[in-house]
Design an enzyme around this catalytic site. Structure first.
Site, PDB file in Angstrom:
ATOM      1  N   HIS A 162     -35.190 -35.806  10.839  1.00 15.35           N
ATOM      2  CA  HIS A 162     -33.886 -35.553  10.197  1.00 15.35           C
ATOM      3  C   HIS A 162     -33.191 -36.852   9.787  1.00 15.35           C
ATOM      4  CE1 HIS A 162     -29.878 -34.179   9.345  1.00 15.35           C
ATOM      5  NE2 HIS A 162     -29.386 -34.802  10.397  1.00 15.35           N
ATOM      6  N   HIS A 215     -27.444 -42.290  12.770  1.00 21.36           N
ATOM      7  CA  HIS A 215     -26.152 -41.586  12.765  1.00 21.36           C
ATOM      8  C   HIS A 215     -25.976 -40.593  13.911  1.00 21.36           C
ATOM      9  CE1 HIS A 215     -28.410 -38.394  10.570  1.00 21.36           C
ATOM     10  NE2 HIS A 215     -27.489 -37.583  11.043  1.00 21.36           N
ATOM     11  N   GLU A 244     -24.013 -39.486  19.444  1.00 20.93           N
ATOM     12  CA  GLU A 244     -23.615 -38.111  19.761  1.00 20.93           C
ATOM     13  C   GLU A 244     -24.691 -37.363  20.554  1.00 20.93           C
ATOM     14  OE1 GLU A 244     -21.687 -34.269  17.463  1.00 20.93           O
ATOM     15  OE2 GLU A 244     -22.682 -35.839  16.316  1.00 20.93           O
ATOM     16  N   ASP A 245     -25.959 -37.634  20.276  1.00 23.49           N
ATOM     17  CA  ASP A 245     -27.021 -36.782  20.818  1.00 23.49           C
ATOM     18  C   ASP A 245     -27.920 -37.446  21.852  1.00 23.49           C
ATOM     19  OD1 ASP A 245     -26.123 -34.828  19.156  1.00 23.49           O
ATOM     20  OD2 ASP A 245     -27.626 -35.139  17.600  1.00 23.49           O
ATOM     21  N   ASP A 287     -26.077 -35.988   5.321  1.00 27.13           N
ATOM     22  CA  ASP A 287     -26.508 -35.260   6.517  1.00 27.13           C
ATOM     23  C   ASP A 287     -26.478 -33.756   6.241  1.00 27.13           C
ATOM     24  OD1 ASP A 287     -26.997 -34.853   9.419  1.00 27.13           O
ATOM     25  OD2 ASP A 287     -24.932 -34.170   9.449  1.00 27.13           O
TER      26      ASP A 287
END
Length: 323
Positions: free
Chosen positions: A49, A73, A77-78, A127
């Site tokens: 991705h 990016h 967050e992940d 995105d």
């Protein structure tokens, strides 16, 4: 790994510095390690991705720093990566871009979009484009939600940023999916979707997402109908509340003005040059030596300060113009 990166590297401009190409390779390796063991709903490794987003960024003519940020990016967050680690590996500019994308994901309001750097907004648009290309792997309610949000906000935002091809593809994918899904849309979902048209465009997807989740948890059809009726009756009041203009804090106003000034060399350096000239003239009245020292020492300090401040505010070289 070289074969995987080849499509991305081929999209980069021929005159891109070797150091930038190396930084992009390192960003891919770093992101690949961070996302190792994670998979998308399609079953593909998650790294596919951010790599796809970076390819779209390069193909859209965005700068090397933005391509790096596209690869990275989702790491804050992940994954377990934090901003300090990114700053250590890739410098302030990349870390600020990734932090800003993460913050935009968390806030999801009009104020955040209005004050965000254009490169951060571009990353969110790109995105979304890759997520729309793989939309078939989501359940139908989420597909509808993404499509509406894309038509309401993301496609117009892409056009505003000058990404016309991206805007057209986003709108086309969203309309095509909605045309197929509309044949199998339940009455309650349709009612909620129509009700959200009263809300500001940037808030529709967030509220609809939450309501659809609550709707799915209700055990019977009467419960679902009562739930939807309560929401619809309360929507006018909610819409009025959400549409009240948010009060910008003095800090936000100051940052907005400062970012506007620093975006161009003309607005930055003309007043600073006048200031330095005035300092030299005033100093020369009492000491020519001090005036000479001012002329030699002050401009480099100002240049370093402006460069540092632009990096902190996420303003790259591509944002700076001479007019």
């Amino acid at each position: 790994m070289n074969a995987v990166l080849e499509p991305l590297l081929a999209r980069l401009p021929d005159d891109l510095l070797a150091t930038e190409r190396d930084r992009i390779r390192r960003a891919y390796e770093f992101a690949s390690r961070c996302h190792e063991g994670r998979f998308r709903k399609s079953g593909d490794p998650y790294i596919t991705h951010p790599l796809a987003v970076a390819e779209i960024a390069a193909g859209s003519g965005l700068d090397g720093a933005t391509v790096c940020a596209a690869l990275l990016h989702d790491v804050i967050e992940d994954t377990g990566c934090d901003a300090a680690r990114l700053r250590e590996e890739f410098g302030d500019e990349i870390a600020i871009l990734v932090e800003s994308v993460t913050e935009l994901d968390r806030r999801r309001d009009e104020t955040a979009i209005d004050t965000a750097d254009d490169r951060v907004l571009a990353l969110k648009v790109l995105d979304r484009l890759h997520n729309m290309r793989t939309l078939r792997y989501l359940d139908e309610d989420k597909q509808r939600l993404k499509c509406r949000h894309t038509l309401d906000l993301m496609a117009p935002l892409a056009r505003r940023l000058g990404l016309r091809d991206v805007s057209d593809e986003l709108a086309s994918i969203a309309r095509d999916h909605l045309a197929v899904l509309s044949e199998d849309t339940g009455a309650t979902c349709r009612a909620l979707a129509l009700g959200t048209l009263l809300l500001p465009a940037t808030a529709r997807s967030r509220y609809l997402d939450e309501w659809l989740g609550e709707l799915d948890a209700l055990p019977s059809r009467p419960d679902r109908i009562r739930f939807v009726l309560r929401l619809i009756l309360g929507m006018p009041a909610l819409a009025l509340t959400l549409r009240r203009p948010a009060r910008a804090t003095p800090t936000h106003r100051l940052l907005a003005v400062l970012r506007w000034i620093l975006r161009t060399d003309l607005r930055t350096w003309v007043p600073l040059t006048l200031l330095v000239g005035w300092m030299i003239v005033e100093t020369a009245r009492t000491s020519v030596v001090d005036a000479t020292v001012t002329l030699i020492s002050v401009p480099p300090v100002l240049h370093a300060g402006v460069t540092r401040l632009r990096a902190r505010l996420g303003i790259g070289e591509s944002d700076e113009t001479s007019s």
